[in-house]
Design an enzyme around this catalytic site. Structure first.
Site, PDB file in Angstrom:
ATOM      1  N   SER A 249      -1.712 -10.223  -2.484  1.00 34.45           N
ATOM      2  CA  SER A 249      -1.643 -10.268  -3.944  1.00 34.45           C
ATOM      3  C   SER A 249      -2.897 -10.945  -4.495  1.00 34.45           C
ATOM      4  O   SER A 249      -4.004 -10.489  -4.250  1.00 34.45           O
ATOM      5  CB  SER A 249      -0.362 -10.981  -4.376  1.00 34.45           C
ATOM      6  N   ASP A 355       2.360   0.177  -6.294  1.00 31.59           N
ATOM      7  CA  ASP A 355       2.481  -1.276  -6.194  1.00 31.59           C
ATOM      8  C   ASP A 355       3.398  -1.823  -7.274  1.00 31.59           C
ATOM      9  O   ASP A 355       3.231  -1.539  -8.470  1.00 31.59           O
ATOM     10  CB  ASP A 355       1.100  -1.918  -6.315  1.00 31.59           C
ATOM     11  N   HIS A 405       5.218  -4.706  -2.775  1.00 27.65           N
ATOM     12  CA  HIS A 405       4.025  -5.487  -3.101  1.00 27.65           C
ATOM     13  C   HIS A 405       3.411  -6.003  -1.803  1.00 27.65           C
ATOM     14  O   HIS A 405       2.956  -5.202  -0.997  1.00 27.65           O
ATOM     15  CB  HIS A 405       4.375  -6.602  -4.079  1.00 27.65           C
TER      16      HIS A 405
END
Length: 573
Positions: A249, A355, A405
């Site tokens: 991330s 995503d 994610h």
């Protein structure tokens, strides 16, 4: 120790009995007798090593941590042993060290003492480390956690996510998961590496250089990674063979932003260390926000808008080549597809085509926004195609058609696959330049072996990691081995006479291995979450919204009553 003494005395008794009876044995049983004697001798040596070398650790009260029943090597006693005993001990312990331990140690917290290297609130930054003796590979992982971009969003973050802005409540130890796990079942290729986790407490995608001075409420020192690398040099990194800088991330974006700078630091201190980057879920698109959209919080503000605001607070350090290309729009240097081709350090991209964070901040599926259902579904399909298009020219990429994610710290990360190739296999193949070398322990674990038997041969097997269950090597006859050796000697002499160098042959073999390495994997299935190996989304609400839209669209396309599709779900849910 008393139990060990009793076992040893029983061994002595068995040996003496076998000596008395050995004279009356025929040749067949004499052979079996010698085998028993060898086994007893090994057990006796193991007992003596245990008695002479292994010493109990101090009690918990003395150390303040650990288990009083643990043992550790007495290095002073080991040094007084003769060379044969030391070699025997190494042969006995190397399979255990290679295959991991059942009692996994935790990563230990280390604080940085530099007064200006702090978290947002001014508390000292730091890292967690677990070293693996004998390993020349290091993994430094940048934690993710989005960011804040103005005073209001940072105050909200301090209330909702205090551990991402302060180190005051960081635990003393942390357990590694995913690619930081020491469990060979969970982490088949990297469980034996030196592990470093740098917690995220700067809220700036690891890019800021702003100290917390008088009158300033927050510091933004994402560049703490530079200080951590300097500290790791003293802890053995300068003697390493390879450094993998990974992140998920915001940490993935941090890898893109910092990888060339880190490589320069390492090269100046330890030029033999090869640096590579792993970017997980940090490949965002700088999409224009929906018309009329107002940013109410950090998690509902499009990445493009929030980063434009954030750079005013962070005072970021970004790749020089990218800043030269976008001098008036340096915020574009947070989006990998804008400057990936400028990077000098090898980087592997891991990015879900759909995503969940991108979907969340784009606010397309938010029911409060209204809008046509078909338009929202088309947005999802278009998002996957756009992400795929930006990754087509990446040299190493793994992009499953998943609504999820971050992946790398998920305990099931090694099960995610595309076209039969798992993520862990593809990364390992890329990182080792196609050199498919496995230890016995790795080979057994990848094949799905669940037992803990130790293999003591000490040899490695060369096999491709691109199959989920590599076949076990078949034993060869001695005659074939001798013939092969003769042929190798003849080929070597012929190549030498013809002027072929071993370096040329080695380069050719490496090129052939690299051509077989599947390191560019893009899912080709046509809709979100059509890959049944996809990991579950960390935000169930987002997944439920996508599932609802998909089933409605499918019912409409098939002319089915939507009510009948209510209990149907996407693959894996």
């Amino acid at each position: 120790m008393q139990q060990a003494t009793q076992v040893y005395r029983k061994l002595q008794a068995l040996t003496s009995d076998s000596k008395r009876n050995s004279s009356s044995m025929d040749s067949k049983y004499q052979h079996q007798h010698h085998g028993v004697k060898r086994a007893l001798h090994v057990l006796r040596v193991m007992y003596m090593l245990t008695l002479c070398i292994l010493t109990p650790r101090p009690s918990t009260a003395q150390r303040g941590r650990g288990d009083a029943s643990d043992v550790t090597l007495g290095t002073q006693r080991l040094g007084r042993m003769d060379s044969k005993a030391q070699v025997l001990l190494q042969e006995m312990t190397s399979p255990t060290r290679a295959c991991g331990e059942t009692d996994m140690a935790l990563m230990r917290r280390k604080r940085l003492r530099h007064p200006s290297i702090t978290c947002n609130d001014g508390s000292s930054a730091g890292y967690y480390i677990r070293k693996s003796r004998g390993s020349s590979k290091w993994i430094v992982f940048l934690e993710g956690g989005w960011f804040c971009f103005d005073r209001a969003s940072c105050i909200e973050r301090r209330l909702m996510m205090p551990d991402y802005m302060s180190s005051l409540k960081w635990p003393r130890h942390r357990k590694g998961t995913g690619i930081l796990s020491w469990d060979p079942q969970e982490n088949p290729h990297y469980f034996h590496s030196n592990m470093v986790l740098i917690p995220y407490c700067s809220s700036d995608s690891w890019s800021g250089t702003k100290n917390r001075t008088k009158g300033e409420e927050f510091a933004f020192m994402g560049s703490i990674i530079e200080e951590v690398i300097q500290k790791l040099m003293k802890k053995g990194l300068r003697k390493a063979r390879k450094l993998l800088v990974a992140g998920s991330s915001a940490g993935g974006t941090g890898v893109l932003v910092n990888i060339d700078h880190i490589a320069e630091i390492v090269r100046s201190r330890a030029p033999q260390v090869e640096v590579r980057g792993l970017v997980d879920a940090g490949w965002f698109l700088d999409k224009d926000p929906a018309q009329g959209h107002v940013c109410l919080s950090a998690h509902s503000c499009p990445a493009l808008v929030s980063i434009q605001r954030g750079i005013k607070m962070w005072e970021p350090r970004l790749p020089k080549d990218c800043q030269a290309k976008y001098p008036t729009e340096i915020w574009r240097c947070y989006f990998g597809h804008r400057f990936y081709h400028m990077l000098k350090t090898p980087v592997y991209i891991i990015q879900n085509l759909y995503d969940a964070a991108q979907i969340k901040v784009d606010n397309i599926l938010d029911e409060n926004n209204g809008g046509d259902f078909n338009a929202k579904w088309q947005y999802l399909l278009k998002l996957g195609e756009e992400v795929k298009a930006t990754l087509e020219n990446a040299s190493a990429v793994f992009a499953p058609a998943c609504i999820s994610h971050d992946v790398l710290l998920n305990s099931k990360w090694h099960k995610l696959s595309i076209d039969g190739v798992t993520l862990s296999q593809s990364i390992y193949c890329w990182e080792e330049n196609g050199a498919f070398t496995f230890s016995n322990c790795q080979h057994a674990n990848i094949a799905g072996v669940q037992n803990n038997r130790l293999q003591t041969s000490g040899t490695s097997r060369n096999d491709t990691p691109l199959a989920d269950s590599p076949p076990a090597g078949e034993s060869k006859k001695k005659g074939k081995k001798k013939n092969r050796k003769k042929m190798n000697r003849k080929n070597w002499r012929r190549n030498k006479n013809q002027g072929h160098s071993s370096d040329t042959d080695r380069s050719r073999r490496e090129a052939e291995r690299g051509s077989r390495c599947k390191k560019h994997l893009l899912d080709r299935c046509p809709w979100p979450h059509c890959n049944c190996s996809c990991l579950r989304c960390c935000w169930p609400d987002t997944m439920n919204e996508v599932n609802q839209y998909f089933m409605k669209n499918l019912a409409s396309a098939m002319d089915i009553d939507p009510v009948k599709m209510q209990n149907m779900h996407l693959c894996g849910y």
